[in-house]
Structure formats: C-alpha cells, structure tokens
Design a protein around this motif. Structure first.
Motif, PDB file in Angstrom:
ATOM      1  N   GLY A  85       0.809  -1.209   0.000  1.00  0.00           N
ATOM      2  CA  GLY A  85       0.000   0.000   0.000  1.00  0.00           C
ATOM      3  C   GLY A  85       0.836   1.248   0.000  1.00  0.00           C
ATOM      4  O   GLY A  85       2.044   1.181   0.007  1.00  0.00           O
ATOM      5  N   PRO A  86       0.160   2.365  -0.088  1.00  0.00           N
ATOM      6  CA  PRO A  86      -1.291   2.491   0.013  1.00  0.00           C
ATOM      7  C   PRO A  86      -2.000   1.959  -1.229  1.00  0.00           C
ATOM      8  O   PRO A  86      -1.450   1.990  -2.314  1.00  0.00           O
ATOM      9  CB  PRO A  86      -1.516   3.995   0.156  1.00  0.00           C
ATOM     10  CG  PRO A  86      -0.351   4.612  -0.519  1.00  0.00           C
ATOM     11  CD  PRO A  86       0.792   3.668  -0.300  1.00  0.00           C
ATOM     12  N   PHE A  87      -3.204   1.438  -1.034  1.00  0.00           N
ATOM     13  CA  PHE A  87      -3.999   0.886  -2.117  1.00  0.00           C
ATOM     14  C   PHE A  87      -5.091   1.870  -2.528  1.00  0.00           C
ATOM     15  O   PHE A  87      -5.641   2.579  -1.699  1.00  0.00           O
ATOM     16  CB  PHE A  87      -4.655  -0.433  -1.690  1.00  0.00           C
ATOM     17  CG  PHE A  87      -3.662  -1.510  -1.404  1.00  0.00           C
ATOM     18  CD1 PHE A  87      -3.047  -2.186  -2.431  1.00  0.00           C
ATOM     19  CD2 PHE A  87      -3.333  -1.835  -0.104  1.00  0.00           C
ATOM     20  CE1 PHE A  87      -2.122  -3.187  -2.182  1.00  0.00           C
ATOM     21  CE2 PHE A  87      -2.414  -2.829   0.174  1.00  0.00           C
ATOM     22  CZ  PHE A  87      -1.803  -3.506  -0.866  1.00  0.00           C
ATOM     23  N   TYR A  88      -5.389   1.882  -3.818  1.00  0.00           N
ATOM     24  CA  TYR A  88      -6.423   2.756  -4.367  1.00  0.00           C
ATOM     25  C   TYR A  88      -7.305   1.950  -5.303  1.00  0.00           C
ATOM     26  O   TYR A  88      -6.811   1.112  -6.051  1.00  0.00           O
ATOM     27  CB  TYR A  88      -5.805   3.906  -5.178  1.00  0.00           C
ATOM     28  CG  TYR A  88      -4.963   4.832  -4.357  1.00  0.00           C
ATOM     29  CD1 TYR A  88      -5.508   5.995  -3.816  1.00  0.00           C
ATOM     30  CD2 TYR A  88      -3.637   4.556  -4.111  1.00  0.00           C
ATOM     31  CE1 TYR A  88      -4.738   6.850  -3.052  1.00  0.00           C
ATOM     32  CE2 TYR A  88      -2.852   5.409  -3.346  1.00  0.00           C
ATOM     33  CZ  TYR A  88      -3.408   6.547  -2.815  1.00  0.00           C
ATOM     34  OH  TYR A  88      -2.650   7.388  -2.053  1.00  0.00           O
ATOM     35  N   THR A  89      -8.609   2.185  -5.267  1.00  0.00           N
ATOM     36  CA  THR A  89      -9.506   1.602  -6.256  1.00  0.00           C
ATOM     37  C   THR A  89      -9.358   2.420  -7.530  1.00  0.00           C
ATOM     38  O   THR A  89      -9.400   3.638  -7.497  1.00  0.00           O
ATOM     39  CB  THR A  89     -10.966   1.636  -5.780  1.00  0.00           C
ATOM     40  OG1 THR A  89     -11.059   0.866  -4.582  1.00  0.00           O
ATOM     41  CG2 THR A  89     -11.902   1.059  -6.824  1.00  0.00           C
ATOM     42  N   VAL A  90      -9.157   1.728  -8.647  1.00  0.00           N
ATOM     43  CA  VAL A  90      -8.942   2.395  -9.934  1.00  0.00           C
ATOM     44  C   VAL A  90     -10.198   2.229 -10.783  1.00  0.00           C
ATOM     45  O   VAL A  90     -10.694   1.119 -10.959  1.00  0.00           O
ATOM     46  CB  VAL A  90      -7.715   1.801 -10.670  1.00  0.00           C
ATOM     47  CG1 VAL A  90      -7.529   2.477 -12.017  1.00  0.00           C
ATOM     48  CG2 VAL A  90      -6.466   1.948  -9.816  1.00  0.00           C
ATOM     49  N   TYR A  91     -10.714   3.350 -11.284  1.00  0.00           N
ATOM     50  CA  TYR A  91     -11.908   3.345 -12.124  1.00  0.00           C
ATOM     51  C   TYR A  91     -11.520   3.670 -13.559  1.00  0.00           C
ATOM     52  O   TYR A  91     -10.690   4.536 -13.805  1.00  0.00           O
ATOM     53  CB  TYR A  91     -12.905   4.397 -11.623  1.00  0.00           C
ATOM     54  CG  TYR A  91     -13.369   4.117 -10.216  1.00  0.00           C
ATOM     55  CD1 TYR A  91     -14.430   3.258  -9.992  1.00  0.00           C
ATOM     56  CD2 TYR A  91     -12.726   4.693  -9.137  1.00  0.00           C
ATOM     57  CE1 TYR A  91     -14.853   2.980  -8.705  1.00  0.00           C
ATOM     58  CE2 TYR A  91     -13.140   4.417  -7.831  1.00  0.00           C
ATOM     59  CZ  TYR A  91     -14.203   3.565  -7.626  1.00  0.00           C
ATOM     60  OH  TYR A  91     -14.617   3.291  -6.356  1.00  0.00           O
ATOM     61  N   ALA A  92     -12.137   2.964 -14.516  1.00  0.00           N
ATOM     62  CA  ALA A  92     -11.843   3.154 -15.932  1.00  0.00           C
ATOM     63  C   ALA A  92     -13.010   3.887 -16.608  1.00  0.00           C
ATOM     64  O   ALA A  92     -14.175   3.607 -16.329  1.00  0.00           O
ATOM     65  CB  ALA A  92     -11.640   1.804 -16.614  1.00  0.00           C
ATOM     66  N   TYR A  93     -12.663   4.826 -17.481  1.00  0.00           N
ATOM     67  CA  TYR A  93     -13.651   5.582 -18.258  1.00  0.00           C
ATOM     68  C   TYR A  93     -13.227   5.604 -19.722  1.00  0.00           C
ATOM     69  O   TYR A  93     -12.050   5.716 -20.022  1.00  0.00           O
ATOM     70  CB  TYR A  93     -13.774   7.022 -17.754  1.00  0.00           C
ATOM     71  CG  TYR A  93     -14.384   7.115 -16.385  1.00  0.00           C
ATOM     72  CD1 TYR A  93     -15.755   7.263 -16.237  1.00  0.00           C
ATOM     73  CD2 TYR A  93     -13.602   7.037 -15.249  1.00  0.00           C
ATOM     74  CE1 TYR A  93     -16.331   7.343 -14.981  1.00  0.00           C
ATOM     75  CE2 TYR A  93     -14.161   7.109 -13.983  1.00  0.00           C
ATOM     76  CZ  TYR A  93     -15.525   7.258 -13.858  1.00  0.00           C
ATOM     77  OH  TYR A  93     -16.092   7.325 -12.619  1.00  0.00           O
TER      78      TYR A  93
END
Length: 71
Positions: free
Chosen positions: A45-53
C-alpha cells in the motif's frame, strides 16, 4: 466517482467501464525480487480503487484512482 467526467482530448462524455469485466481494479506499489531463483511480485500500500472511463466520442480511455482504500 460520482461527478461527471469529460474527455480531456475532445470534451466528449466519458462512460464508466472496466477491465476484464470488472468495474474497478486496485492500484498499489509493485516490487519484484528473486526467491529461490524465481521472480516474486509483491504489492504493498497504500492501495487505491482504480476506475476506468472511455470517451463515447473519440474512444480515449483514462484511469482514475481518487480514494485510498482502508486495507
């Protein structure tokens, strides 16, 4: 991400999507090392949620990691 996201290339509207049929993935720091002669990869970490667009107009894809996860 709840706010409206616009394409930085053409100004078109982004549509939320995912990679390999997921709506999100996790980002972390990757480290490689050799263990008994084999490559081992560890994620820390640190961990992050990754969003795709993806832009509906020009097809440009962009990833965002806005919030740190609590792991």
């Amino acid at each position: 991400m709840s706010e409206q996201v616009r394409c930085p290339k053409c100004g078109g509207e982004f549509v939320a999507g995912g990679l390999r049929e997921d709506s999100s993935i996790t980002w972390g720091v990757m480290t490689e090392r050799k263990v008994l002669g084999m490559k081992a990869v560890q994620m820390s970490g640190p961990f992050y949620t990754v969003y795709a667009y993806r832009c509906q107009q020009c097809g440009y894809v962009e990833l965002y990691a806005p919030k740190q996860e609590g792991r």
